[in-house]
Design a protein around this motif. Structure first.
Motif, PDB file in Angstrom:
ATOM      1  N   THR A   5      83.544  49.877  27.618  1.00 12.62           N
ATOM      2  CA  THR A   5      82.439  49.339  26.832  1.00 12.62           C
ATOM      3  C   THR A   5      81.679  50.470  26.149  1.00 12.62           C
ATOM      4  OG1 THR A   5      82.172  47.451  28.314  1.00 12.62           O
ATOM      5  CG2 THR A   5      80.292  48.006  26.924  1.00 12.62           C
TER       6      THR A   5
ATOM      7  N   ARG B  57      85.098  46.904  24.427  1.00 16.19           N
ATOM      8  CA  ARG B  57      83.996  45.977  24.197  1.00 16.19           C
ATOM      9  C   ARG B  57      82.826  46.720  23.570  1.00 16.19           C
ATOM     10  NH1 ARG B  57      81.444  44.587  28.401  1.00 16.19           N
ATOM     11  NH2 ARG B  57      80.595  42.638  27.590  1.00 16.19           N
TER      12      ARG B  57
ATOM     13  N   ALA C  79      73.764  47.969  30.663  1.00 14.82           N
ATOM     14  CA  ALA C  79      75.192  47.856  30.335  1.00 14.82           C
ATOM     15  C   ALA C  79      76.022  48.962  30.979  1.00 14.82           C
ATOM     16  CB  ALA C  79      75.367  47.891  28.824  1.00 14.82           C
TER      17      ALA C  79
ATOM     18  N   PRO D 148      77.419  51.786  29.711  1.00 13.50           N
ATOM     19  CA  PRO D 148      78.654  51.903  28.938  1.00 13.50           C
ATOM     20  C   PRO D 148      79.353  53.239  29.170  1.00 13.50           C
ATOM     21  CG  PRO D 148      76.781  52.425  27.557  1.00 13.50           C
ATOM     22  CD  PRO D 148      76.215  52.002  28.899  1.00 13.50           C
TER      23      PRO D 148
END
Length: 371
Positions: free
Chosen positions: A2, A31, A83, A85
């Protein structure tokens, strides 16, 4: 894998979309989260809030929106941390993006941070690179002479090419729609509302003066759909009514067929160079912002074609010099000698990577290699 991406204006949205496509090609299943415009959204990003909230420029334009922008900084940093990432990739818009990166790094020092578009430390405020290195690990540079400035400040950096070299040019049919016996001028007063409001009256008056010597002069005004209503309103009293263009195919055709352009300073000068359109640059800002810029800019020119080609081939009229009379006089001179900028424009495109791997793919490869 991500990635969290942040773009704050249309040029960043375009860079982000190409990067996303490159990452998807090299790493299927990737993503995306973050903030972006319609192009990034088309690549699968759901924006936290409208990107237009960040499309501001100049001290006087930003100050009234400061509380809202600071709130968005906090919200965005919280979203990045939630998140977790593989990397935070911020795209241009340093005033916003680096504030987010600072908060993210303070909370998670090991989270990788990548910034796309190196700060113009070769032009002004050289200390920005050192400051940026406190919160950014890796930089994706658009201009070939930028990496040494970034590495000297403590970051890794790759020149990935400028996206203008990968933009499609007009087809014969798209160009033919604009062909004619009368000269065609591109009017490009910027993409931000403040730019359009400040420059459009001067551009319109200048074109009116040129038209006195060239009856039948045609004017095309490519613009963004988001500001088209403003452009139509503010050009309604132009002496030469422009044909306002938002369709990408019509824009490509106008760029291909144009004899000369009157443009605001910015990336558009590279788009004009890619199409071989000689240009005159006119620019002004809020008086406070202009006063600061005159004291901080070190490069001697603000036009990217001049900077990349290491010439002063493109004339520029800035601040108090950006008057209708001066713009008109320079436009006439450029129309009389359209080949004077050709060598500088060709050299610019070569140095920016024309003919090589698409910049979006090069940028994606740089991101993955860094990780």
């Amino acid at each position: 894998m991500t990635f969290f991406l942040i773009a704050g204006e249309p040029s960043g949205d375009s860079l982000g979309a190409a990067l996303m496509a490159g990452l998807r090609e090299l790493s299927p299943g990737v993503r995306f989260l973050g903030v972006g415009g319609p192009l990034m959204q088309a690549e699968g990003l759901k924006s936290l809030f409208p990107m237009q909230e960040l499309s501001l420029m100049g001290v006087a334009e930003v100050l009234p929106k400061a509380p809202q922008l600071l709130r968005r900084v906090r919200e965005t940093a919280q979203a990045v941390l939630a998140a977790n990432p593989a990397a935070l990739i911020s795209i241009d818009s340093p005033d916003f993006c680096l504030r987010v990166a600072k908060k993210v790094k303070a909370a998670k020092p090991n989270l990788r941070t990548i910034h796309y578009v190196a700060p113009s430390v070769w032009a002004w405020r050289p200390g920005r690179a050192v400051k940026m290195a406190r919160v950014i690990d890796h930089v994706l540079a658009l201009l070939p002479f930028e990496p040494p400035y970034m590495t000297a400040a403590g970051m890794t950096c790759d020149f990935v090419g400028h996206p203008v070299v990968a933009e499609p040019l007009a087809s014969p049919a798209e160009r033919a729609a604009w062909d004619g016996s009368r000269p065609l001028v591109l009017a490009l007063p910027g993409s931000r509302r403040g730019e359009i409001t400040r420059l459009s009256p001067r551009f319109g008056a200048a074109l009116g003066l040129v038209a006195l010597d060239m009856p039948g002069l045609r004017v095309a005004l490519p613009t963004l759909a988001s500001v088209e209503p403003l452009v139509r309103e503010i050009t309604a009293d132009w002496p030469v009514q422009p044909q306002i263009v938002t369709d990408p195919a019509a824009r490509r055709g106008a760029f291909a067929a144009a004899d000369v352009a009157l443009a605001a300073s910015g990336t558009v000068s590279l788009q004009l160079a890619a199409n071989g359109v000689p240009m005159v640059i006119g620019y002004d800002m809020n008086p406070i912002s202009m006063w600061l810029a005159r004291r901080l800019v070190k490069s001697g020119t603000v036009t990217l074609v001049n900077l990349v080609s290491d010439t002063r081939a493109v004339p520029e009229l800035l601040g108090r010099d950006c008057t209708p009379e001066a713009l008109a006089q320079t436009l006439r001179a450029t129309l009389a000698d359209p080949q004077s900028q050709r060598a500088a424009m060709d050299l610019t495109m070569t140095r920016l990577g024309r003919g090589g791997e698409p910049p979006g793919l090069r940028a994606a490869r740089s991101v993955l290699n860094h990780l």
